[in-house]
Structure formats: structure tokens, C-alpha cells
Write an enzyme that holds these catalytic residues in place. Structure first.
Site, short mmCIF file in Angstrom:
data_model
loop_
_atom_site.label_atom_id
_atom_site.label_comp_id
_atom_site.label_asym_id
_atom_site.label_seq_id
_atom_site.Cartn_x
_atom_site.Cartn_y
_atom_site.Cartn_z
NE ARG A 93 5.06 63.66 55.95
CZ ARG A 93 5.89 62.94 56.69
NH1 ARG A 93 6.33 61.77 56.24
NH2 ARG A 93 6.27 63.36 57.88
CB SER A 174 8.30 67.10 65.89
OG SER A 174 7.67 66.50 64.78
#
Length: 409
Positions: A93, A174
């Protein structure tokens, strides 16, 4: 018009978000896709983003930077979150956010957007990075704004707007993939008692079906980083790619855990980290030979904190940079070779060697040594170490005797 740079994956969430931001904010949306080893058709990603309404699409190969500047520094710290998770999503991230900010500045954008859920960790990771790198930019987080309640609502929206997605009500996981790992959440995995379906795993061979013959591999390290495999040097990205192939072949790196999210809830995650697991084991082994005891023990006290900082999203923080400096200093002589056997989900250490080895066979031997260690000296060492224990024992004995006399009186 408002101009927004969206961290775009091409999956269900960000595909819906791209269209939703255009409708809700009447905004121009620039899609940014970071190729960090997902293995997807980037041309198809670009085409899909355009078809969904992106005014411009950035597709950039960041794989080498990902491993060199993010994965390798983290592995030098031997960091594992809650004893199991090798931080594959967490470490990706800050890189995505960093490049997203750079694109926003080039494009003169007003806002940054991401597809992270309001219940998860990624929203924190993205937005802490944005705050550290571009505090002047606004943030759009649709999962905290829209009326959709879950992934089934997104699937219905995608169908209504003609947005092609791979997820379905039958397989609503997910999934996050990069060069370090694949993670799976949601769907049937939300029951922590239920075994992951066999068809869940996309990367690693089931250890029960892995080859009956092991592979033996030698990894070469310099200053804490793996630089070669079996005598051949490779870039960090290529090292991880080759170890992924070997690890996946032998079913290495599967983890099923219930973890504590930063936002305060427990969640169940299933991970595949084949090459990273091999790297982690090998790095610990070369450290065992080359790191001073007190340095290693101190670093091991810091490693959980470092892992926590990465997991929580504080990559671009002064405390993480402070820890990194100390850890990198500790790695100056973490150089040498580790030999491993890969077999049916296991990484077994066969040997390790280093020009900076602190292992002295003449000291450690159980046979006659060179006389540099006097065994009789250990008696004084033990007496000194036991001094406080004997003192406390005597105190307890006196106290017990006094209480006994009081009872008899």
C-alpha cells in the site's frame, strides 16, 4: 471539474468506484494501476478502465521497486505480524500511495481515491500515506460514503451498469495479489471454523499433492538481502519471482489465521506467500550465524513493533524510519549462504556459512577444546547469576519461619 486519481485494481470494488465517483462527484477520474506482480493482462486492465469511464489510465510496472525498496527492507527486519502474517498486502500500500500522489501532482488533481472498505486496514494505510506525502489533497473513500451494504450490492450495480467483473455470488472472495503473496477474505472464509475450499488457492500446490522429491536450494545474502540463488546473481525482483516458483511447487507458504485489524475487530485471512516464506527462513538462519547475541535479541524485540507499523500503515513515519536505520546497521555483516530443502509445505535448513561467522567450533565443541574457554569459570558465573535468587529464597525462608512461630504462639 474535480479531478480525482483513483488507485484502480480492475476488480469489483474499484470498477464500481470509478463509475460511482463520476456519477456522484461529476468528476474526471484518472485510473492508476500499479503492476506489482498481480500477473494480470495490463492491456486488458487499461481497456477496462477506459470502458468504465476513466479519462486517463496510468499502468506502471513497479515490481522491482516494490521488492527492492519495500519488501527487502521489511525482510531485513524479520517482521511478522502476530507471528504468522508476512505482510504481503500491508507492504504494497505505501508504494501504491506514493506513486498515486506523484501522478496527482503531475495531473493537477484535487483528490485521491481508493477502494478500501470502511471496516478494513487498507483505508488507514492509504490515507496515512496520503497524509504524510500530500496533506493538501482531499480523499474520497466511497465505502464510507455510499449506500451499498456489501459486495452483493456491488455485483448488482456492476451488472446494471454493464461493468464486467470476475467476482460472483458463488465466489465472492476479496482477493489481493502481488509478487509477495495472495490474500483471501470474505465469503465462506468469514466462518473461522470452516476449512478453506480446495479451489480457493490459486498459487501453491496442495502440500499433500506436492512432488515426492525435494528441491535443495542455496541462497546467497549480502547485508541482509538475498542476492543470488544456487550461485547465480539476480535482482531482488527476480530472486522473489524464482523463489515463488519453487515455493509454490512444493506447497510452501500457506497461512490461515484470525488476525487483529487496526480498526479493532478480528478478521480471518488466508494467505499464500511461497517465496517470502523461504526468504524469511533463510534470512533468520544467516543472522543466527552472523549477528551478535545482544543485537539479535534487541532486534527481535523491535521486530513486532516494526511489523505493527507496517500493518497499521505507518510506513512513512519517523518511527519506522528510525527503526529502519537501526535495523540496516545491524545487517552490515549479515552476509553468507544458506542451504535449504523444500518439501511438501516445509522449509528445512540443511546448512549455513558466512565469512563473518561468529560461530567458533573450537569454543562450541563437546570434545577437547583449545583451552580458550575454562569450564571452571562457569561456576563463578553461575554463582553471580544466582545471587539474587538465593537472596530471595532466604527472605522467603525467614518469612515462613516467622509466620510459623507466630502461629505456634
Amino acid at each position: 471539474m474535480v479531478k480525482v486519481v483513483l488507485a484502480y485494481s480492475g476488480g469489483l470494488d474499484t470498477s464500481v468506484i470509478l463509475q460511482w465517483i463520476r456519477e456522484t462527484y461529476r468528476a474526471e477520474v484518472i485510473a492508476f494501476y500499479a503492476d506489482i506482480g498481480q500477473g494480470e493482462d495490463v492491456a486488458q486492465i487499461q481497456k477496462k478502465a477506459r470502458a468504465t469511464g476513466a479519462s486517463k489510465v496510468y499502468v506502471e510496472d513497479l515490481q522491482e521497486e516494490f521488492v527492492r525498496d519495500f519488501v527487502y527492507p521489511m525482510f531485513r527486519a524479520s517482521s511478522v505480524y502476530e507471528g504468522q502474517y508476512l505482510l504481503g498486502t500491508s507492504i504494497a500500500r505505501p508504494l501504491i500511495a506514493k506513486r498515486q500522489v506523484e501522478i496527482a501532482r503531475v495531473e493537477g488533481a484535487h483528490a485521491l481515491a481508493h477502494g478500501a472498505t470502511g471496516k478494513g486496514n487498507d483505508q488507514v494505510r492509504f490515507e496515512l500515506a496520503y497524509a504524510a506525502l500530500a496533506p493538501e489533497l482531499a480523499v474520497i473513500a466511497p465505502w464510507r460514503e455510499w449506500h451499498f451494504k456489501g459486495r452483493r450490492d456491488l455485483l448488482a450495480y456492476a451488472e446494471a451498469h454493464g461493468i464486467p467483473v470476475e467476482a460472483s455470488p458463488q465466489r465472492p472472495y476479496s482477493v489481493d495479489r502481488n509478487l509477495l503473496h495472495i490474500s483471501y477474505e470474505s465469503g465462506v472464509l468469514e466462518d473461522p471454523w470452516r476449512e478453506p475450499p480446495k479451489d480457493l488457492f490459486q498459487w501453491t500446490t496442495d502440500p499433500e499433492n506436492a512432488p515426492n522429491e525435494p528441491d535443495v536450494v542455496e541462497l546467497e545474502f549480502e547485508r541482509g538481502d538475498c542476492v543470488g540463488i544456487n550461485g547465480e546473481r539476480f535482482s531482488p525482483c527476480e530472486v522473489l519471482r524464482r523463489l515463488n516458483q519453487l515455493g509454490a511447487k512444493h506447497g510452501i507458504g500457506r497461512v490461515d489465521m484470525v488476525e487483529n485489524r487496526f480498526v479493532g475487530m478480528k478478521s480471518r485471512g488466508v494467505y499464500e506467500t511461497p517465496g517470502g516464506t523461504i526468504l524469511y527462513v533463510a534470512h533468520r538462519q544467516i543472522e543466527s550465524l552472523t549477528l551478535d547475541r545482544e543485537v539479535m535479541h534487541l532486534r527481535d524485540q523491535l521486530a513486532p513493533k516494526y511489523a505493527e507499523l507496517v500493518y497499521y500503515g505507518f510506513w512513512f513515519s519517523p518511527e519506522r524510519e528510525f527503526l529502519q536505520s537501526a535495523i540496516d546497521e545491524s545487517q552490515q555483516r549479515v552476509t553468507g549462504t544458506v542451504r535449504l530443502k523444500l518439501y511438501k509445505g516445509n522449509v528445512t535448513v540443511l546448512g549455513r556459512k558466512s565469512p563473518y561467522s561468529l560461530y567458533d567450533a573450537s569454543l562450541a565443541t563437546m570434545e577437547e577444546d583449545d583451552g580458550s574457554y575454562q569450564q571452571r569459570d562457569a561456576a563463578g558465573f553461575i554463582r553471580i547469576q544466582a545471587l539474587r535468587l538465593r537472596t530471595e529464597a532466604r527472605m522467603r525462608e525467614r518469612k515462613s519461619g516467622s509466620q510459623k512461630e507466630a502461629r505456634e504462639d
